[in-house]
Write a protein that holds these residues in place. Structure first.
Motif, PDB file in Angstrom:
ATOM      1  N   LEU A 379      18.721  43.210 -26.952  1.00 34.01           N
ATOM      2  CA  LEU A 379      18.752  42.097 -27.889  1.00 34.01           C
ATOM      3  C   LEU A 379      19.390  40.866 -27.245  1.00 34.01           C
ATOM      4  CD1 LEU A 379      18.406  40.883 -30.727  1.00 34.01           C
ATOM      5  CD2 LEU A 379      20.625  41.864 -31.327  1.00 34.01           C
ATOM      6  N   ARG A 380      20.458  41.087 -26.508  1.00 32.25           N
ATOM      7  CA  ARG A 380      21.112  39.978 -25.829  1.00 32.25           C
ATOM      8  C   ARG A 380      20.152  39.347 -24.800  1.00 32.25           C
ATOM      9  NH1 ARG A 380      25.592  42.242 -26.287  1.00 32.25           N
ATOM     10  NH2 ARG A 380      25.540  43.477 -24.392  1.00 32.25           N
ATOM     11  N   LEU A 381      19.404  40.183 -24.090  1.00 32.57           N
ATOM     12  CA  LEU A 381      18.414  39.684 -23.140  1.00 32.57           C
ATOM     13  C   LEU A 381      17.339  38.884 -23.863  1.00 32.57           C
ATOM     14  CD1 LEU A 381      17.104  39.638 -20.297  1.00 32.57           C
ATOM     15  CD2 LEU A 381      16.006  41.814 -20.888  1.00 32.57           C
ATOM     16  N   ALA A 382      16.831  39.425 -24.958  1.00 34.38           N
ATOM     17  CA  ALA A 382      15.779  38.741 -25.711  1.00 34.38           C
ATOM     18  C   ALA A 382      16.258  37.391 -26.225  1.00 34.38           C
ATOM     19  CB  ALA A 382      15.311  39.614 -26.873  1.00 34.38           C
ATOM     20  N   ALA A 383      17.492  37.357 -26.728  1.00 33.72           N
ATOM     21  CA  ALA A 383      18.032  36.106 -27.261  1.00 33.72           C
ATOM     22  C   ALA A 383      18.179  35.057 -26.164  1.00 33.72           C
ATOM     23  CB  ALA A 383      19.374  36.362 -27.942  1.00 33.72           C
ATOM     24  N   GLY A 384      18.584  35.499 -24.983  1.00 29.53           N
ATOM     25  CA  GLY A 384      18.702  34.556 -23.873  1.00 29.53           C
ATOM     26  C   GLY A 384      17.356  34.054 -23.411  1.00 29.53           C
ATOM     27  N   LEU A 385      16.387  34.952 -23.290  1.00 25.04           N
ATOM     28  CA  LEU A 385      15.060  34.558 -22.825  1.00 25.04           C
ATOM     29  C   LEU A 385      14.331  33.682 -23.838  1.00 25.04           C
ATOM     30  CD1 LEU A 385      13.821  37.917 -21.245  1.00 25.04           C
ATOM     31  CD2 LEU A 385      14.635  35.879 -20.051  1.00 25.04           C
ATOM     32  N   ALA A 386      14.705  33.784 -25.101  1.00 26.02           N
ATOM     33  CA  ALA A 386      14.042  32.976 -26.129  1.00 26.02           C
ATOM     34  C   ALA A 386      14.274  31.487 -25.916  1.00 26.02           C
ATOM     35  CB  ALA A 386      14.543  33.378 -27.519  1.00 26.02           C
ATOM     36  N   ARG A 387      15.247  31.147 -25.082  1.00 25.43           N
ATOM     37  CA  ARG A 387      15.538  29.740 -24.826  1.00 25.43           C
ATOM     38  C   ARG A 387      14.655  29.146 -23.738  1.00 25.43           C
ATOM     39  NH1 ARG A 387      21.665  30.197 -23.396  1.00 25.43           N
ATOM     40  NH2 ARG A 387      20.794  31.986 -22.293  1.00 25.43           N
ATOM     41  N   VAL A 388      13.855  29.971 -23.074  1.00 26.18           N
ATOM     42  CA  VAL A 388      13.014  29.490 -21.986  1.00 26.18           C
ATOM     43  C   VAL A 388      11.992  28.494 -22.539  1.00 26.18           C
ATOM     44  CG1 VAL A 388      11.277  30.145 -20.294  1.00 26.18           C
ATOM     45  CG2 VAL A 388      13.312  31.554 -20.606  1.00 26.18           C
ATOM     46  N   THR A 389      11.848  27.374 -21.864  1.00 22.22           N
ATOM     47  CA  THR A 389      10.953  26.319 -22.318  1.00 22.22           C
ATOM     48  C   THR A 389       9.984  25.952 -21.206  1.00 22.22           C
ATOM     49  OG1 THR A 389      12.615  25.408 -23.793  1.00 22.22           O
ATOM     50  CG2 THR A 389      10.843  23.943 -23.160  1.00 22.22           C
ATOM     51  N   ASP A 390       8.733  25.714 -21.581  1.00 21.90           N
ATOM     52  CA  ASP A 390       7.754  25.213 -20.633  1.00 21.90           C
ATOM     53  C   ASP A 390       7.929  23.695 -20.546  1.00 21.90           C
ATOM     54  OD1 ASP A 390       5.666  24.541 -19.050  1.00 21.90           O
ATOM     55  OD2 ASP A 390       4.137  25.640 -20.184  1.00 21.90           O
ATOM     56  N   ILE A 391       8.763  23.246 -19.608  1.00 23.12           N
ATOM     57  CA  ILE A 391       9.089  21.831 -19.516  1.00 23.12           C
ATOM     58  C   ILE A 391       7.842  21.012 -19.198  1.00 23.12           C
ATOM     59  CG2 ILE A 391      10.537  20.145 -18.309  1.00 23.12           C
ATOM     60  CD1 ILE A 391      12.523  22.351 -17.767  1.00 23.12           C
ATOM     61  N   SER A 392       6.891  21.618 -18.498  1.00 23.52           N
ATOM     62  CA  SER A 392       5.687  20.874 -18.129  1.00 23.52           C
ATOM     63  C   SER A 392       4.914  20.406 -19.353  1.00 23.52           C
ATOM     64  CB  SER A 392       4.789  21.744 -17.243  1.00 23.52           C
ATOM     65  OG  SER A 392       4.268  22.845 -17.983  1.00 23.52           O
ATOM     66  N   GLN A 393       5.130  21.070 -20.497  1.00 21.64           N
ATOM     67  CA  GLN A 393       4.451  20.675 -21.723  1.00 21.64           C
ATOM     68  C   GLN A 393       5.352  19.861 -22.652  1.00 21.64           C
ATOM     69  OE1 GLN A 393       2.559  24.008 -23.631  1.00 21.64           O
ATOM     70  NE2 GLN A 393       1.595  24.714 -21.747  1.00 21.64           N
ATOM     71  N   GLY A 394       6.509  19.451 -22.137  1.00 23.75           N
ATOM     72  CA  GLY A 394       7.377  18.585 -22.913  1.00 23.75           C
ATOM     73  C   GLY A 394       8.214  19.281 -23.963  1.00 23.75           C
ATOM     74  N   GLY A 395       8.414  20.550 -23.859  1.00 23.07           N
ATOM     75  CA  GLY A 395       9.254  21.251 -24.846  1.00 23.07           C
ATOM     76  C   GLY A 395       8.413  21.809 -25.978  1.00 23.07           C
ATOM     77  N   PRO A 396       8.982  22.088 -27.153  1.00 32.75           N
ATOM     78  CA  PRO A 396      10.380  21.805 -27.505  1.00 32.75           C
ATOM     79  C   PRO A 396      11.349  22.761 -26.814  1.00 32.75           C
ATOM     80  CG  PRO A 396       9.362  23.067 -29.236  1.00 32.75           C
ATOM     81  CD  PRO A 396       8.272  22.764 -28.243  1.00 32.75           C
ATOM     82  N   TRP A 397      12.605  22.342 -26.754  1.00 35.60           N
ATOM     83  CA  TRP A 397      13.614  23.199 -26.166  1.00 35.60           C
ATOM     84  C   TRP A 397      13.916  24.332 -27.128  1.00 35.60           C
ATOM     85  CZ3 TRP A 397      15.022  22.652 -21.259  1.00 35.60           C
ATOM     86  CH2 TRP A 397      14.773  21.440 -20.641  1.00 35.60           C
ATOM     87  N   ASP A 398      13.616  25.538 -26.689  1.00 37.81           N
ATOM     88  CA  ASP A 398      13.852  26.697 -27.543  1.00 37.81           C
ATOM     89  C   ASP A 398      15.354  27.006 -27.614  1.00 37.81           C
ATOM     90  OD1 ASP A 398      10.893  28.557 -26.533  1.00 37.81           O
ATOM     91  OD2 ASP A 398      11.179  26.930 -27.960  1.00 37.81           O
ATOM     92  N   THR A 399      15.852  27.201 -28.795  1.00 38.14           N
ATOM     93  CA  THR A 399      17.251  27.548 -28.970  1.00 38.14           C
ATOM     94  C   THR A 399      17.387  29.054 -29.177  1.00 38.14           C
ATOM     95  OG1 THR A 399      17.077  27.140 -31.347  1.00 38.14           O
ATOM     96  CG2 THR A 399      17.823  25.309 -29.970  1.00 38.14           C
ATOM     97  N   ARG A 400      18.609  29.546 -28.975  1.00 36.25           N
ATOM     98  CA  ARG A 400      18.873  30.965 -29.163  1.00 36.25           C
ATOM     99  C   ARG A 400      18.601  31.349 -30.624  1.00 36.25           C
ATOM    100  NH1 ARG A 400      21.955  34.773 -26.485  1.00 36.25           N
ATOM    101  NH2 ARG A 400      22.557  33.196 -24.956  1.00 36.25           N
ATOM    102  N   PRO A 401      17.978  32.507 -30.863  1.00 34.12           N
ATOM    103  CA  PRO A 401      17.765  32.948 -32.246  1.00 34.12           C
ATOM    104  C   PRO A 401      19.081  33.011 -33.011  1.00 34.12           C
ATOM    105  CG  PRO A 401      16.531  34.328 -30.719  1.00 34.12           C
ATOM    106  CD  PRO A 401      17.399  33.442 -29.881  1.00 34.12           C
ATOM    107  N   THR A 402      19.026  32.755 -34.292  1.00 33.52           N
ATOM    108  CA  THR A 402      20.225  32.820 -35.117  1.00 33.52           C
ATOM    109  C   THR A 402      20.741  34.248 -35.194  1.00 33.52           C
ATOM    110  OG1 THR A 402      19.029  33.248 -37.166  1.00 33.52           O
ATOM    111  CG2 THR A 402      19.316  30.935 -36.526  1.00 33.52           C
ATOM    112  N   LEU A 403      21.975  34.391 -35.658  1.00 30.62           N
ATOM    113  CA  LEU A 403      22.538  35.739 -35.816  1.00 30.62           C
ATOM    114  C   LEU A 403      21.682  36.571 -36.769  1.00 30.62           C
ATOM    115  CD1 LEU A 403      26.362  34.937 -36.121  1.00 30.62           C
ATOM    116  CD2 LEU A 403      25.065  35.560 -34.070  1.00 30.62           C
ATOM    117  N   THR A 404      21.228  35.952 -37.850  1.00 31.86           N
ATOM    118  CA  THR A 404      20.382  36.666 -38.813  1.00 31.86           C
ATOM    119  C   THR A 404      19.096  37.123 -38.157  1.00 31.86           C
ATOM    120  OG1 THR A 404      21.316  35.398 -40.645  1.00 31.86           O
ATOM    121  CG2 THR A 404      19.198  36.481 -41.029  1.00 31.86           C
ATOM    122  N   GLU A 405      18.461  36.241 -37.373  1.00 33.45           N
ATOM    123  CA  GLU A 405      17.221  36.613 -36.688  1.00 33.45           C
ATOM    124  C   GLU A 405      17.458  37.736 -35.687  1.00 33.45           C
ATOM    125  OE1 GLU A 405      14.875  32.309 -36.788  1.00 33.45           O
ATOM    126  OE2 GLU A 405      16.288  32.750 -35.165  1.00 33.45           O
TER     127      GLU A 405
END
Length: 539
Positions: A379-405
């Motif tokens: 889960l910790r790995l998934a939450a960290g990877l969820a922030r990965v953004t395809d900068i070449s497409q201009g974002g959006p910047w993915d934020t870490r999932p909320t605690l509830t998520e």
């Protein structure tokens, strides 16, 4: 964790009434009060209850209340004091294969999955019973109370026997299991199947002969055969309280329209749902682009398969338009982040899935990053990877999932993804007593964030090593490093035997052809990826 780190209602100074004991609840038929420091009944971190306890009776949650109130109301019920701990719903592994062996004997070097599958079939088939038993006991020791068995074939030629052996292992361990009856009707050697003649022509005559020699079926056979197998398994095991069933298909490229619609229709009639792997790797994506130029999800939607009864597994290469379609149809998803990294499949874009309102669950695929069943670390790995953004497409910047998520990925969303929505993933009166207790002592230390909540620190630091108790249906299956009612030495011996057996080749001729087969597979699928990318860039 010292309670001063997280201010909460103080405990009463007066002694607790009732008996305090190390009572061993073995079969779930006795009554017991579990009294930790905190109770978290569900996926809402704001619902954290300090100084609460849980009453377990007849395998179910009978009450959740202030500890003193529960003890006063039930003075004859034993009390299990669990200091410096949090009690919460048992974790749900929404996708695993019941394979306890480290990945190395099954597919050396974390080879790309489409290569590894054929290599594994070239090796001696393994007995699914000890593999499922050991996998289940490993999960129990790591706070997992429910797991979906994805039903991938072991290649024995007796698929029904494989499932029955795995079921035996799960029942012996006492874990709650959703058993998938899987099936395919095309693309067993290579996909697209229409490319098979040309692929075989490029191989040495000896390897081509090995690949095409008559063999027993990998799965049950046709759609009718698969449905008949489901009939037999439900007839024999439908009354087991810890078992339920579901269909699975390892990829849309492996099933004809007729097979898909027949299985989906039967799943709907039974109310058991369908577990479908899509775009696990870039190879899967490229093959689907070749087979279904209008889009594989468009194809599935036309067939009436994209419904809330469907769980889409992986989805690493989903496009924004496909994510919108899944959201519109109410489909759930499952991701296996560690497995995808190890196999170089890519990173599922959990941020866009979550923003679209799609329920996301997690599984280990028995190939977590640390080669264990530690869902908290995954889960910790998934939450960290969820922030990965395809900068070449201009974002959006993915934020870490909320605690509830994040909590939902291992509880409520996971229950929904495996067909147990509303029945599992939470603690409520009348629900099965499927729970785990985490020690908070391991979370303490110099890195403890005193400005963060208990749940933030727990999700940021806790791992399977902190699990001190796992209960299923009111029966304690794991406690403080010891499996309850299971001979660990016998289980370990079974695993060692399976490990040794797995190294043998099914046919003495196979080993010398592995390198040739890998090279041709890589070339074949590499060309598919190049072609699919070219079409995508030209669109």
């Amino acid at each position: 964790m010292t309670r001063s780190a997280f201010p909460a209602a103080a405990r009463p100074d007066t002694p607790l009434s009732g008996r305090e004991t190390d009572f061993d609840l073995g079969d779930g038929t006795e009554s017991l009060i579990l009294a930790p420091d905190y109770v978290l009944p569900g996926g809402d971190p704001e619902g954290l209850l300090p100084d609460f306890a849980v009453l377990v009776q007849d395998g179910k949650i009978a009450a959740i209340d202030i500890v003193t109130s529960l003890i006063d109301a039930h003075p004859d019920v034993p009390v299990e004091r669990l200091p410096d701990s949090i009690l919460m719903p048992g974790l749900i592994n929404a996708h695993q294969q019941g394979r306890a062996l480290t990945a190395a004997p099954l597919s050396p070097g974390d080879d790309l999955l489409d290569n590894a599958l054929l290599v594994r079939l070239a090796r001696t088939s393994l007995d699914p019973y000890p593999l499922a038993l050991v996998a289940a006991t490993d999960m129990l020791s790591q706070g997992i109370t429910t797991a979906l068995h994805a039903g991938a074939s072991q290649g024995t030629g007796d698929y029904e026997g494989e499932l029955r052996a795995a079921i035996r292992g799960y029942l012996e361990a006492g874990i709650r299991a959703v058993i998938c009856v899987a099936g395919i009707d095309q693309g067993q050697i290579i996909s697209p199947e229409a490319d098979l003649p040309g692929f075989l022509d490029r191989l040495s005559p000896e390897l081509a002969a090995l690949l095409t020699e008559p063999s027993l079926p990998t799965y049950a056979g046709s759609a009718a055969d698969t449905i008949a197998l489901m009939d037999r398994l439900i007839a024999d095991f439908g009354g087991e309280p810890t078992l339920s069933f579901r269909y699975a298909i390892p990829g849309p490229q492996y099933a004809s329209d007729g097979f898909l619609t027949a299985i989906a229709s039967d799943a709907k009639q039974r109310g058991i749902g369908l577990h479908l792997t899509v775009y696990e790797s870039q190879v899967d994506w490229a093959v689907c682009q070749t087979l279904y130029p209008d889009g594989v999800l468009v194809r599935l939607d036309r067939l009436g398969i994209l419904t809330p009864d469907l769980t889409l597994v992986q989805g690493v290469w989903l496009s924004p338009a496909e994510i919108e379609l899944l959201a519109a149809r109410g489909v759930s998803t499952v991701s296996t982040p560690g497995s995808n990294l190890r196999l170089r499949h890519g990173i599922a874009r959990l941020g866009p899935l979550l923003r679209a309102g799609i329920p996301v669950a997690l599984g280990t695929n028995n190939r977590a990053l640390a080669d264990d069943e530690d869902l908290l670390s995954e889960l910790r790995l998934a939450a960290g990877l969820a922030r990965v953004t395809d900068i070449s497409q201009g974002g959006p910047w993915d934020t870490r999932p909320t605690l509830t998520e994040q909590l939902a990925m291992l509880t409520d969303n996971a229950a929904r993804a495996i067909g147990l929505g509303g029945k599992s993933g939470h603690l409520s009166v009348g629900a099965p007593a499927d729970l785990m207790v985490l020690s908070l002592q391991g979370i303490e230390g110099p890195s403890l964030d005193l400005d963060a909540s208990l749940i933030e620190n727990l999700l940021g630091r806790a791992s399977a090593r902190d699990v001190c108790l796992t209960m299923i249906g009111g029966a304690i299956r794991y406690r403080e490093g010891e499996l309850q009612g299971i001979d660990r030495e016998r289980v370990s011996a079974l695993l060692r035997e399976a490990h040794t057996y797995s190294r043998a080749a099914a046919d003495p001729a196979w080993p010398e052809f592995w390198s040739e087969l890998r090279a041709h597979l890589r070339h074949h699928y590499g060309e598919k990826i190049k072609l699919a990318r070219h079409r995508q860039n030209s669109a």
